[in-house]
Write an enzyme that holds these catalytic residues in place. Structure first.
Site: not given
Length: 348
Positions: A29, A81, A113, A202, A235, A244, A267, A297
């Site tokens: 979905d 990257e 990133c 992550t 980011h 959040r 992204n 990361s």
């Protein structure tokens, strides 16, 4: 001396694919996946686009908005990257494309990133020490996601370029700092076509810890609170994480709205924060203040406290497309064309 942004330019490919279309192929979905990630669609590079072409387009847009002589540029750094060459720089091609002098230093940067924002910091140091007059920092990516992997719903393409200097600055960078640890949440080994990631790992120990720590460090250093900023750019690996973390830090939806692009383009990795900041600068007015926090990361965050100057009133923003204009007149792809464009399927 004051050091900051003299000019900027952005680029996002026209092609788009929706999470629903990706999910249709994998029996998932996709619409629900998109809602969970807060991503409505993502950008897709055409077959003849890569980090070099996108970085060049962004840099040309940047130069068209100002009257800086390309021969006065002393450094160019391209953070990504997904550089098209493992051994051959992207930066040298971009430098020649904008007619910069050979009398400059150039390097390709990599820190997931946040490679583009690391380039901004490097240019700030060189300009501030008077080693160079102007420096260019670019963050751009054609990010990868394995077929059927969760990353395929978000990994996209785009980038932005920044001219850093001390003359006619449209946005003064008051302070920059970084928060860095060895947190292996996301990686891609040499020769591997697609990255691996630590799933839920992550989030808390990686993204939220680093973004939150860098933002709080910056506000502590500057003696500021969230209410002191007109805009905040975090980011955005998806739409959910920056929303959040903004709330956890005390920022409102209004403060992050103009820089939150992931719901519409996905992204863009190294291009995410540079594009978000470009979108804010497209609208910002003198004396408005911006908090910017990038994340890469592996892991680290670069934070910037920025104040828009009166110079932006004379700045020729109309000389190149705004980020909002880049989001118009898009072309929707089905999964077959998307897979072809991304090289997921090739002729034998």
């Amino acid at each position: 001396m004051d050091v900051g942004i003299v000019s900027y330019g952005a680029y996002v490919p026209r092609y788009r694919i929706t999470p629903a279309e990706i999910g249709r192929i994998w029996g998932i979905d996709g619409e629900a996946m998109g809602k969970g990630l807060l991503i409505h669609m993502k950008s897709v590079p055409s077959p003849d686009e890569d980090v070099i072409t996108m970085a060049t387009e962004a840099a040309r847009n940047m130069m068209s908005r100002c009257d800086v002589d390309p021969k006065s540029i002393g450094a160019i750094y391209v953070g990504s990257e997904s550089h098209p060459y493992a051994v051959k720089p992207t930066g040298t091609v971009v430098a020649e494309a904008i007619c910069a002098t050979p009398n400059l230093t150039a390097a390709d940067l990599e820190f997931a990133c946040k490679a583009g924002t690391a380039g901004i910091q490097m240019c700030m140091g060189l300009v501030g020490s008077k080693m160079i007059r102007y420096g260019i920092a670019i963050g751009a990516d054609t990010s990868q996601g394995a077929p059927g992997d969760a990353l395929e719903y978000s990994a996209s393409a785009g980038g932005a370029a920044y001219l850093i200097g001390s003359e006619k600055i449209i946005a003064k960078i008051n302070r920059t700092l970084s928060y860095t640890t060895d947190t292996p949440d996301f990686w891609r080994r040499e020769g591997s076509p697609y990255p691996s990631h630590g799933g839920r790992f992550t989030g808390e120990p990686a993204y939220f810890k680093h973004i939150g720590s860098a933002a709080r460090m910056m506000m502590s250093e500057m003696g500021t609170e969230p209410k002191d900023y007109n805009y905040a750019v975090f980011h955005q690996p998806n739409g959910k994480f920056p929303t959040r973390v903004a709330k956890e830090l005390g920022f409102t939806d209004t403060q992050i709205a103009d820089g939150l692009l992931t719901p519409y383009i996905g992204n863009t990795y190294s291009g995410a924060v540079p594009l978000g900041l470009a979108s804010v600068l497209d609208k910002a007015k003198p004396d408005e203040r911006i908090l910017v926090v990038a994340y890469g990361s592996g892991a680290g965050s670069d934070a910037f406290d920025i104040t828009v100057t009166k110079e932006i009133e004379k700045y020729n923003r109309a000389a190149a497309p705004t980020v909002a204009e880049r989001l118009k007149n898009t072309i929707q792809l089905d999964y077959g064309k998307y897979a072809k464009f991304k090289g997921k399927i090739v002729m034998g």
